[in-house]
Design an enzyme around this catalytic site. Structure first.
Site, PDB file in Angstrom:
ATOM      1  N   CYS A  20      17.689 -19.184 -31.345  1.00  6.57           N
ATOM      2  CA  CYS A  20      17.130 -19.831 -32.528  1.00  6.57           C
ATOM      3  C   CYS A  20      18.127 -20.830 -33.138  1.00  6.57           C
ATOM      4  CB  CYS A  20      16.657 -18.784 -33.539  1.00  6.57           C
ATOM      5  SG  CYS A  20      15.597 -19.499 -34.815  1.00  6.57           S
ATOM      6  N   HIS A  78      12.981 -15.601 -30.291  1.00  6.22           N
ATOM      7  CA  HIS A  78      13.823 -14.435 -30.561  1.00  6.22           C
ATOM      8  C   HIS A  78      13.557 -13.310 -29.569  1.00  6.22           C
ATOM      9  CE1 HIS A  78      15.746 -15.532 -34.428  1.00  6.22           C
ATOM     10  NE2 HIS A  78      14.677 -16.297 -34.580  1.00  6.22           N
ATOM     11  N   GLU A 123      15.459 -10.986 -28.877  1.00  2.00           N
ATOM     12  CA  GLU A 123      16.038  -9.729 -29.396  1.00  2.00           C
ATOM     13  C   GLU A 123      15.053  -8.956 -30.262  1.00  2.00           C
ATOM     14  OE1 GLU A 123      16.465 -12.571 -30.772  1.00  2.00           O
ATOM     15  OE2 GLU A 123      16.565 -12.319 -32.947  1.00  2.00           O
TER      16      GLU A 123
END
Ligand code: MN
Length: 238
Positions: free
Chosen positions: A109, A212, A214
């Site tokens: 990001c 993202h 994660e």
């Protein structure tokens, strides 16, 4: 198998008293076989060089907006919160890692935007007010759900990692790469033309993704593949 040591950049809270980092970066790296370590915020470049001498890889995390002065622009009203100290740490880190083919870099990001600005590219300060982007890049559904597809550049590192040339990603950004840095290749874009990933072809693993992974790895195969490929590259670096 040994766990490679991966240094993560952090943010700072508004009062400048606490480092801030989302725990999901640690969990995803641990799940992929790494040992994550937080790199305290500093603009001391000799200290940064010392960190680079110790870690096996770098992960630049998400966060607020870069100072538009870093790519030669005035700050527009729609630009978000700027963290100058963070810029002063991450831009040099991104430049140092670009010159180190033995040091894998995964940037997420804001991190992807850092790679681009560090190597001479520019950003949209605010997609909704500066572009005709037709997709909500700040999704309203929970961030573990995908928000839009991306088309991946055939033959890119990202295409090799994902084993696919199209897949869905989440989207939690209002800025994006505008002019890619000369050395970077665009390796993914959304259907409305927003650049969603960049990589440095002359480097074995220097990848920035605008989404993202994660927040999705627990139920998204491609997110986990990205972390595994990154951690494997850190473990096997030469
Ligand atoms: Mn997006």
């Amino acid at each position: 198998m040994s766990r490679p040591l991966i240094g993560l950049a952090t943010g700072l809270n508004k009062e400048e008293t606490y480092l801030t980092i989302n725990n999901c970066y640690m969990r995803s790296l641990e799940a992929a076989g790494a040992m994550p370590v937080v790199l305290p915020l500093t603009d001391d470049e000799s200290l940064l060089a010392d960190y680079l001498a110790r870690v096996d890889g770098l992960l630049l995390t998400g966060g607020g907006d870069l100072d538009p002065a870093s790519y030669g622009e005035q700050t527009l009203p729609a630009c978000g919160t700027i963290d100058t100290l963070r810029d002063a740490m991450e831009l040099p880190l991104a430049r140092m890692a670009a010159k180190r083919p033995d040091l894998p870099m995964l940037a997420i990001c804001r991190g992807a935007q850092v790679l681009n600005v560090a190597l001479g590219g520019s950003l949209y300060q605010d997609l909704p007010s500066q572009t005709e982007a037709r997709i909500a890049h700040r999704q309203k559904q929970p961030d573990r759900f995908p928000a839009h597809p991306v088309a991946v550049t055939p033959g890119s590192l990202l295409a090799k990692i994902a084993g696919a040339e199209a897949f869905a990603v989440n989207s939690l950004h209002h800025q994006a790469v505008r002019e890619p840095a000369p050395a970077l290749h665009v390796c993914a874009a959304s259907p409305d033309g927003v650049i969603e990933a960049v990589e440095l072809p002359e480097h074995p693993f220097y990848l920035g993704v605008q989404w993202h992974p994660e927040r999705m790895w627990q139920n998204d195969d491609i997110s986990m593949k990205i972390f595994r490929a990154f951690v494997d590259a850190c473990r096997n670096r030469t």
